[in-house]
Design a protein around this motif. Structure first.
Motif, mmCIF file in Angstrom:
data_model
loop_
_atom_site.group_PDB
_atom_site.id
_atom_site.type_symbol
_atom_site.label_atom_id
_atom_site.label_comp_id
_atom_site.label_asym_id
_atom_site.label_seq_id
_atom_site.Cartn_x
_atom_site.Cartn_y
_atom_site.Cartn_z
ATOM 1 N N UNK A 78 -4.136 3.724 6.714
ATOM 2 C CA UNK A 78 -3.499 3.864 8.026
ATOM 3 C C UNK A 78 -2.016 3.506 7.946
ATOM 4 N N UNK A 79 -1.680 2.526 7.094
ATOM 5 C CA UNK A 79 -0.278 2.119 6.942
ATOM 6 C C UNK A 79 0.555 3.278 6.421
ATOM 7 N N UNK B 188 6.940 7.336 9.058
ATOM 8 C CA UNK B 188 7.593 8.539 9.578
ATOM 9 C C UNK B 188 7.941 9.542 8.482
ATOM 10 N N UNK B 189 8.212 9.026 7.263
ATOM 11 C CA UNK B 189 8.595 9.943 6.180
ATOM 12 C C UNK B 189 7.430 10.279 5.262
ATOM 13 N N UNK C 268 1.147 13.541 14.598
ATOM 14 C CA UNK C 268 2.148 14.497 14.108
ATOM 15 C C UNK C 268 2.026 14.700 12.606
ATOM 16 N N UNK C 269 1.821 13.612 11.868
ATOM 17 C CA UNK C 269 1.725 13.728 10.402
ATOM 18 C C UNK C 269 0.507 14.543 9.989
ATOM 19 N N UNK C 270 -0.660 14.275 10.651
ATOM 20 C CA UNK C 270 -1.872 15.039 10.329
ATOM 21 C C UNK C 270 -1.660 16.522 10.633
ATOM 22 N N UNK D 285 0.824 -1.212 0.000
ATOM 23 C CA UNK D 285 0.000 0.000 0.000
ATOM 24 C C UNK D 285 0.855 1.258 0.000
ATOM 25 N N UNK D 286 2.094 1.163 0.494
ATOM 26 C CA UNK D 286 2.988 2.335 0.522
ATOM 27 C C UNK D 286 3.277 2.788 -0.902
ATOM 28 N N UNK D 287 3.773 1.868 -1.726
ATOM 29 C CA UNK D 287 4.079 2.216 -3.119
ATOM 30 C C UNK D 287 2.816 2.563 -3.886
#
Length: 773
Positions: free
Chosen positions: A623-624, A629-630, A667-669, A590-592
């Motif tokens: 969610x993944x 972190x990046x 933090x990301x949101x 799901x990241x890629x």
């Protein structure tokens, strides 16, 4: 146990071997020395002959050069035209004198002779002679006249002399008349040729013979014949009889195309005394003996190593015998008795190995290697049978907390109780230990209810914990699955594959009940695995596309759009998102995939923004993804690459993401909202729907799930209206999903933006662009 390493047989064999090796070495050295002498003899003879051939070639070049001398040609032309007078004689002498400095320095040259062919004059040794007719000379051949280079003649008697010579001849032709005007003749004494060869051959005593056409031989100063002057024989000498008792080597060489053969008889005894040969043979002898010594040392070391290795081997064989036969008593043995030991092992070991290979040593049950044989046995009886797989729950914790010894005792007790269950069933069956914490039962099926049998025969045996004196009671529970063969499987591999899939199902359900094979569950698993495999290459294969579903206001004007991914697999066809998104999340793909979606949206947005039209696109975020972190940096790089302002992007997340309360997510949101990217809470109302999350995360949009819209009762309408009031209080916008009719649209448009099939299905980007003003 003592082992005797060396006996008389081995010692005798070793001595014989060393004796043979020494004899072979001495013979080899002698033969090598002899071969070296022969090779050196041949090489020296070849060298000597090549030197002679080189000298003769040089003489031919000199004669050719003399014949082309313009002064000499001119002098001969004048002599042929005017006859021999003082002026012409001087010219001829001067021309010849120019070349005397070259020829006098050469050992082989006897004299330079110039002939005026038409006048039969001969100039030699600084004197003129008459009546010299070249055409009457023994060496003359008609083919010589018009050759472009000088040629070497056969052996012949020198004119007005008894000496034997070889001549190098070049005729001189008048360019105007093309007639022969003269000849340059350079004579070489046969005796000088022989002496030259002997001088070149420096390493040994040598006899030189010059043969002319195989029937005339000349020799001079030979080793075994000592005549005065040159030795001549009109018949070919019998070299074999002359040198019958001599240690010689005879070498033949043909010289150029003259019919001359050079025979060199080399005294090998004198050659063997040459310092060069002595040094070479000494070096070879020392090297060979050194190699021999090295081989002997190596053989001794190897034999020693082998003998040392045999000791533990013998001990090992005795230990094996003791394992096979506990009544065996070891005794001292010698090397020659190893065969007796190995024969005993060969006779007894197969049966022991068969047991160890096909039976579990701990429980005494057959093991997995025996499973194929058992399976074939059941299939061969041509009636249905059931296979039950039992996986001990939390067995690892028993080993970790109580030790492996206690774990082994538990496994032994389980095996005993399962065997008891088979015996009490009164049907043919077998218990197999498959692996560390897995047991398999194979049992004839008949008309038996498998689940009932399991609950009556297996479950009661483990209702009470296993009790041991030295530890606390241990409760044993199983994840269990069953399959009937051949009804649900067509091979051993197919059966194992299917029953292990069902055991995974039992673990997912976390149940101790028996899970029977279900073809629907199996098919879903197989489909899931196929999707997982093809999903890995789908991005690189460009099988994904994005559709965009417009989001409109009450006037049906497009305000936003939601990007929805679609997968058209080359192998699977169309795969709905609800079938592959969860798999992509499980595998991390799901990241890629998520990054690809953001990239694709950015490209499409750029094409619209370049035309002056502005619209915001919502992207569903897993969610993944947002837990990475990046993630923020990845989003910034993608949008920067296409020069997209953050306000044109909205990320849609579900309540499940917020429920995890992970700091990275928070933090990301926060960082993304500070950049200007909006966040929408998707499918609101389907989960916990805690308004505290809306307040804590300060989201921008609430998306009402279509479950409130499908029937749109007064209660649903009231809920939507209540959510609208809350969203207004939190300064959030609202999007209502799943609007499919005009009635729904008219009633709900006052509450916010509308998304649904009533206005448009998800469409490709080109069609969506046409909708945006």
């Amino acid at each position: 146990m003592k082992v005797k390493l060396i006996d008389s047989k081995l010692l005798t064999i070793g001595i014989i071997f060393l004796g043979i090796l020494l004899a072979m070495t001495i013979t080899s050295v002698a033969q090598t020395n002899k071969n070296n002498i022969m090779s050196i003899s041949d090489m020296q003879a070849d060298y000597v002959t090549q030197q002679l051939v080189g000298d003769l070639h040089l003489l031919e070049s000199i004669v050719t050069e003399i014949s082309q001398d313009e002064n000499l040609i001119y002098a001969l032309q004048k002599i042929n035209e005017q006859g021999l007078n003082d002026e012409n004689e001087i010219k001829l002498r001067n021309s010849v004198d120019n070349f005397l400095t070259i020829t006098t320095s050469m050992d082989l040259v006897n004299q330079i002779t110039i002939s005026s062919v038409p006048h039969k004059l001969l100039f030699a040794n600084n004197e003129f002679s008459e009546n010299y007719n070249v055409y009457d000379m023994l060496w003359f051949d008609e083919d010589m006249e018009y050759l472009e280079t000088a040629t070497t003649t056969r052996v012949h008697r020198q004119w007005q002399s008894t000496k034997q010579v070889v001549s190098v001849v070049k005729f001189m032709i008048d360019d105007n008349t093309n007639e022969v005007i003269g000849a340059v003749i350079l004579e070489v004494l046969v005796e000088d040729i022989i002496n030259s060869l002997k001088n070149y051959y420096t390493m040994a005593d040598v006899d030189i013979f010059i043969e002319h056409k195989g029937n005339t031989a000349y020799s001079n100063g030979t080793t075994y014949l000592t005549p005065e002057g040159i030795f001549t024989s009109t018949a070919r000498p019998s070299y074999e009889s002359i040198y019958a008792n001599k240690n010689v080597s005879m070498v033949h060489y043909d010289i150029i195309d003259t019919g001359i053969t050079c025979i060199m008889i080399v005294d090998l005894d004198s050659l063997a005394k040459s310092q060069h040969v002595i040094s070479l043979n000494t070096y070879i002898s020392k090297s060979t003996l050194s190699y021999l010594l090295g081989i002997i040392i190596l053989v001794v070391c190897i034999i020693g190593s082998i003998l040392m290795a045999i000791v533990p081997a013998i001990i090992g064989i005795d230990n094996i015998i003791q394992e096979i036969d506990e009544d065996y008593e070891g005794k001292n043995i010698g090397i020659d008795q190893i065969n007796l030991k190995t024969k005993f092992v060969e006779d007894k070991l197969p049966s022991k190995l068969e047991y160890l290979m096909y039976y579990d040593e701990l429980t005494g049950l057959v093991n997995r290697k025996m499973l194929r044989t058992i399976y074939r046995s059941f299939v061969g009886q041509d009636e249905p049978f059931v296979v039950v797989l039992l996986d001990i729950k939390n067995f690892k914790s028993i080993n970790d907390t109580l030790g492996n010894a206690m774990g082994d005792r538990v496994l032994i007790d389980i095996a005993l109780r399962l065997n008891m269950a088979i015996l009490s069933t009164k049907k043919e069956g077998m218990v197999v230990r498959c692996s560390g914490d897995e047991f398999m039962i194979m049992l004839h099926h008949g008309d038996m209810d498998i689940e009932e049998w399991y609950n009556k025969k297996i479950v009661p045996l483990f209702l009470e914990p296993l009790v041991y004196l030295d530890t606390k009671p241990i409760l044993v529970e199983f994840n269990a699955a069953a399959i009937v063969a051949p009804q649900h499987s067509n091979s051993e591999a197919d059966l194992l594959n299917k029953i292990y899939i069902m055991i995974r199902r039992a673990k997912v359900l976390n149940t101790t009940s028996l899970v029977m094979f279900n073809n629907d569950i199996y098919s879903k698993y197989v489909e899931s695995e196929r999707i997982k495999n093809y999903l890995k290459i789908a991005i690189d294969s460009e099988e994904f596309v994005l559709n965009y579903q417009p989001i409109v206001d009450g006037n049906k004007k497009v305000q936003k759009a939601e990007a929805l991914i679609r997968w058209f697999s080359k192998d699977l066809g169309f795969v709905p998102p609800d079938k592959f998104i969860s798999i992509a999340e499980q595998t991390g793909l799901i990241i890629n995939l998520g990054n690809w979606i953001i990239e694709r949206v950015a490209k499409d947005l750029r094409s619209m923004l370049d035309t002056g039209r502005q619209v915001q696109v919502s992207i569903n975020i897993s969610a993944i993804q947002i837990m990475e972190k990046d993630f923020v940096e990845t989003v910034k790089k993608i949008l920067a690459r296409h020069n997209i302002e953050y306000k044109y992007v909205c990320f849609e997340i579900t309540e499940s993401i917020l429920l995890q309360e992970i700091n990275t997510v928070k933090d990301n949101i926060k960082q993304l909202r500070e950049l200007g990217i909006q966040f929408a809470l998707d499918d609101f109302g389907t989960g916990y729907s805690s308004f505290s999350y809306l307040k804590e995360y300060s989201l921008d949009i609430i998306k009402i799930d279509k479950m409130f819209v499908d029937n749109l009762t007064e209660k649903d309408y009231a809920i939507i209206k209540g959510i609208k009031n809350i969203s207004d209080a939190l300064e959030m916008h609202m999007v209502i999903e799943g609007v499919e009719t005009a009635e729904q649209f008219d009633r709900l448009k006052p509450f916010g933006l509308i998304q649904g099939y009533y206005f448009s299905r998800p469409i490709v980007w080109a069609e969506f662009e046409k909708m945006v003003e």
